[in-house]
Design a protein around this motif. Sequence first.
Motif: not given
Length: 570
Positions: A557-559, A545-546, A485-491, A526-530
Amino acid sequence: MIYVDPAILERVNKWLTPFFDSETQHTIKEMIAHDPEGLEDSFYKNLAFGTGGMRGVMGVGDNRINKYTLGKNTQGLSNYLKKQFANQEIKVAIAYDCRHNSKSLARVVANVFSANGIKVYLFSDLRPTPELSFAVKHLNCQCGIVLTASHNPPEYNGYKVYWEDGGQLVPPQDGEIISEINGLEYTDVNFEENSDLIEYIDEEVDTAFAEASLKNGSFNTSQKAKDNLKIVFTSLHGTSITMIPRVLEDAGYKNVTVVNAQATPDGDFPTVVSPNPEEPEALEMALEIAKNQDADIVIGTDPDCDRLGIAVKNNEGNLEILNGNQAMIIKTHFLLEQHKKQGSLTNTDFIATTIVSTPMMQQIASDYNIDCKIGLTGFKWIAKMVKDNPSQYFVGGGEESFGFMVGDFVRDKDAVTATLLACEIAAQKKEIGSSVYQYLYELYDKYGYYQEKLVSLVKKGKKGAEEISKIMKKMREAPFFEIAGSKVTIIEDYLNGTSLHTETKEVSSLDIPRSNVLIYYTEDGSKIAARPSGTEPKIKFYLSVCASNPTQKKHLESRIQEILSHLNIS
């Protein structure tokens, strides 16, 4: 009839020649007859250097840790050293941990170096990895080796290479050494030791290292505060038992309970499923003792004593394990606070962390008007920052995987000094009626509340490596432009060295070495790394997340769960 891939068989046949010992040949013949899958996994590739050097399962074959693969590495490294330090006396230091075969493999490595005319300083018994990093500089060596597989399972071992600055190898040097190794045949390895060039080292280096740890990790804590702090410590059957109790005692901490059931070094790690302080289960025994003793802090270290887990009392008086990011921000902020009090902090100083660690480190650096340098995963990159910026003082820094480095006297993560530092913080906070936990939440109130989670998917063997490769390929070829539900701004794609701003489609370059890492940043912060692990058969997903304050903990925690569900990760 059992089928064996001809390419694999060609590799196997080299190991069935007279150069290899009869036990090795017998094991290979048994695998040909009864375990073709195991044979393939043992020979399908050469064991490669990763983020923590060379690490793998022990056994026969090119893709295993054994006397021949380590001998070949050491022969290639010897050749490289002689080219780099021509007409000099070349010296190396060697240490090893509690793992099966570590002592004998360390002797094999020492023999090969000495056979090539290189002076060897060999620890006569197991020692922490950070002490090896220290010893390289202390003894004016050009190189150092430690035989360890860190927190991996019992069947693993490894081979870390350090250079003259005390830091691990980084590009392009590691590639140059790998090329030297790949240009050799096993028959090129000289295993004939020159005992005159092998010198055992012990107390003199131990004392120097302990004194340096005290100097860097102590901050004017009163003796009363030290006496009032109850500490429970476990070495998880590893090397830290040789140094941490000594350093704590030298620092004046007398109220220390060692978990005796886990104090004896043992490569089987019999009391834990995994000797990894990142895993809560590893600290269960120490936590139970601490609960019974009403202890203030629990410390547990991994087998080679470079990572540490910390548990402290929360506001309800129950012991709670800090994650690596939490421990890092507490130690970093305390260091900056102490240096500022002493008047020794300048705006040319810096702290350091990694691309998959909490963004809160940058907030802290900004508040103190200093630089926060960010590198790839692995402390070799932090050591390189120190080496590349001699005019800047390194205060401290770490990464989310429970590693921390205090100052630059050791150029790798150091659980010895970090343990002392953690106890200094706990003692000082308790003395003023506060706690480490309260200190953490004071920092959250000041800098924002960050919550992180690491999910690791284990993918073993050749098939597992192929699965990991497919996951990363799919994430590149079909990237997410919206996550939960949150738009990705940077990859950010560190393999290609590019950063894509999704709204403008602008692509910029990342000023950092290439690595197989993808990071997504979303509109809500939010930040997600693989990232495939460089030392274990895993692919890791790092979530951060912050929110503005800790009252939104349940929301965050839900996020995190929403993001995991969207990515189909569990």
